[in-house]
Write a protein that holds these residues in place. Sequence first.
Motif, PDB file in Angstrom:
ATOM      1  N   ILE A  77      38.295  39.696  50.766  1.00 21.34           N
ATOM      2  CA  ILE A  77      38.274  39.672  49.293  1.00 21.34           C
ATOM      3  C   ILE A  77      39.639  39.998  48.696  1.00 21.34           C
ATOM      4  CG2 ILE A  77      35.790  40.147  49.186  1.00 21.34           C
ATOM      5  CD1 ILE A  77      36.517  43.054  48.349  1.00 21.34           C
ATOM      6  N   GLY A  78      40.642  40.134  49.548  1.00 18.54           N
ATOM      7  CA  GLY A  78      42.001  40.354  49.072  1.00 18.54           C
ATOM      8  C   GLY A  78      42.276  41.805  48.712  1.00 18.54           C
ATOM      9  N   HIS A  79      43.554  42.120  48.631  1.00 23.90           N
ATOM     10  CA  HIS A  79      43.979  43.488  48.320  1.00 23.90           C
ATOM     11  C   HIS A  79      43.380  43.987  47.005  1.00 23.90           C
ATOM     12  CE1 HIS A  79      46.458  46.996  47.639  1.00 23.90           C
ATOM     13  NE2 HIS A  79      46.823  46.499  46.472  1.00 23.90           N
ATOM     14  N   TYR A  80      43.497  43.183  45.958  1.00 21.90           N
ATOM     15  CA  TYR A  80      43.014  43.642  44.650  1.00 21.90           C
ATOM     16  C   TYR A  80      41.497  43.641  44.577  1.00 21.90           C
ATOM     17  CZ  TYR A  80      47.821  43.733  43.132  1.00 21.90           C
ATOM     18  OH  TYR A  80      49.152  44.053  43.019  1.00 21.90           O
ATOM     19  N   GLY A  81      40.850  42.764  45.313  1.00 17.61           N
ATOM     20  CA  GLY A  81      39.390  42.788  45.385  1.00 17.61           C
ATOM     21  C   GLY A  81      38.907  44.091  46.007  1.00 17.61           C
ATOM     22  N   ASP A 124      35.389  43.553  55.497  1.00 18.28           N
ATOM     23  CA  ASP A 124      36.485  42.624  55.205  1.00 18.28           C
ATOM     24  C   ASP A 124      37.308  42.485  56.484  1.00 18.28           C
ATOM     25  OD1 ASP A 124      39.051  41.569  54.446  1.00 18.28           O
ATOM     26  OD2 ASP A 124      38.675  42.196  52.381  1.00 18.28           O
ATOM     27  N   PRO A 125      37.395  41.272  57.057  1.00 20.83           N
ATOM     28  CA  PRO A 125      38.093  41.107  58.336  1.00 20.83           C
ATOM     29  C   PRO A 125      39.596  41.389  58.270  1.00 20.83           C
ATOM     30  CG  PRO A 125      37.554  38.969  57.396  1.00 20.83           C
ATOM     31  CD  PRO A 125      36.883  40.013  56.541  1.00 20.83           C
ATOM     32  N   ALA A 126      40.169  41.437  57.081  1.00 18.65           N
ATOM     33  CA  ALA A 126      41.603  41.675  56.937  1.00 18.65           C
ATOM     34  C   ALA A 126      41.910  43.158  56.751  1.00 18.65           C
ATOM     35  CB  ALA A 126      42.145  40.868  55.761  1.00 18.65           C
ATOM     36  N   PHE A 127      40.921  44.009  56.989  1.00 17.56           N
ATOM     37  CA  PHE A 127      41.055  45.428  56.665  1.00 17.56           C
ATOM     38  C   PHE A 127      40.584  46.260  57.847  1.00 17.56           C
ATOM     39  CE2 PHE A 127      40.363  48.688  53.121  1.00 17.56           C
ATOM     40  CZ  PHE A 127      41.660  48.614  52.666  1.00 17.56           C
ATOM     41  N   ASP A 128      41.344  47.289  58.217  1.00 19.96           N
ATOM     42  CA  ASP A 128      40.920  48.155  59.316  1.00 19.96           C
ATOM     43  C   ASP A 128      40.564  49.549  58.791  1.00 19.96           C
ATOM     44  OD1 ASP A 128      43.292  49.739  59.114  1.00 19.96           O
ATOM     45  OD2 ASP A 128      44.321  48.479  60.587  1.00 19.96           O
ATOM     46  N   PRO A 161      38.642  34.987  44.218  1.00 18.13           N
ATOM     47  CA  PRO A 161      38.211  35.244  42.833  1.00 18.13           C
ATOM     48  C   PRO A 161      37.390  36.522  42.710  1.00 18.13           C
ATOM     49  CG  PRO A 161      36.795  33.585  43.820  1.00 18.13           C
ATOM     50  CD  PRO A 161      37.851  33.927  44.852  1.00 18.13           C
ATOM     51  N   ILE A 162      38.025  37.572  42.210  1.00 15.24           N
ATOM     52  CA  ILE A 162      37.330  38.850  42.017  1.00 15.24           C
ATOM     53  C   ILE A 162      36.248  38.681  40.959  1.00 15.24           C
ATOM     54  CG2 ILE A 162      37.590  41.264  41.294  1.00 15.24           C
ATOM     55  CD1 ILE A 162      40.590  40.969  42.151  1.00 15.24           C
TER      56      ILE A 162
END
Length: 150
Positions: A36-40, A64-68, A102-103
């Motif tokens: 969902i992206g950094h700002y999401g 979120d797969p981009a976040f640990d 899109p948040i």
Amino acid sequence: MARARKQTRSSSGREALRKNGMMAHLLDSLDAGQDIGHYGRLVFAMVARHFLDEDELRDTLLQDPAFDERQAISLIEQVKGRDYSPPRREKVLQFQAQQEFPICPNAEDPDACNVYKDLQFPESVYEHIGEYREQKAHAHEDDSQAAGSP
């Protein structure tokens, strides 16, 4: 017993978040394993921290797969440490313009993505916002007086 109470509180927190279309969209996206992206993630944490316990907030962000885990803990500590208030719709749209995800899924709808319209926050959130607006108004008055003085 305490565990059952914690799960009930968490599930009621998720249900409460779903009363807002944007938060339901973010929850659904995270539950589906989307980035969902950094700002999401920031918006989600700023709002959800008032409805979920810290463990569930972390676990939800970790979908979120981009976040640990290190990043999730750091974000939660940042949001709590700086006592960020949930963002107003205008701020959400500014954040959204800086990323692909899109948040706010219905940005054309002027009522969409206004968490204050659909969610009930603790009284301390409203007090914090009131103090901030009062300080901002005083700063503006001081600036105006300084600009107008000879």
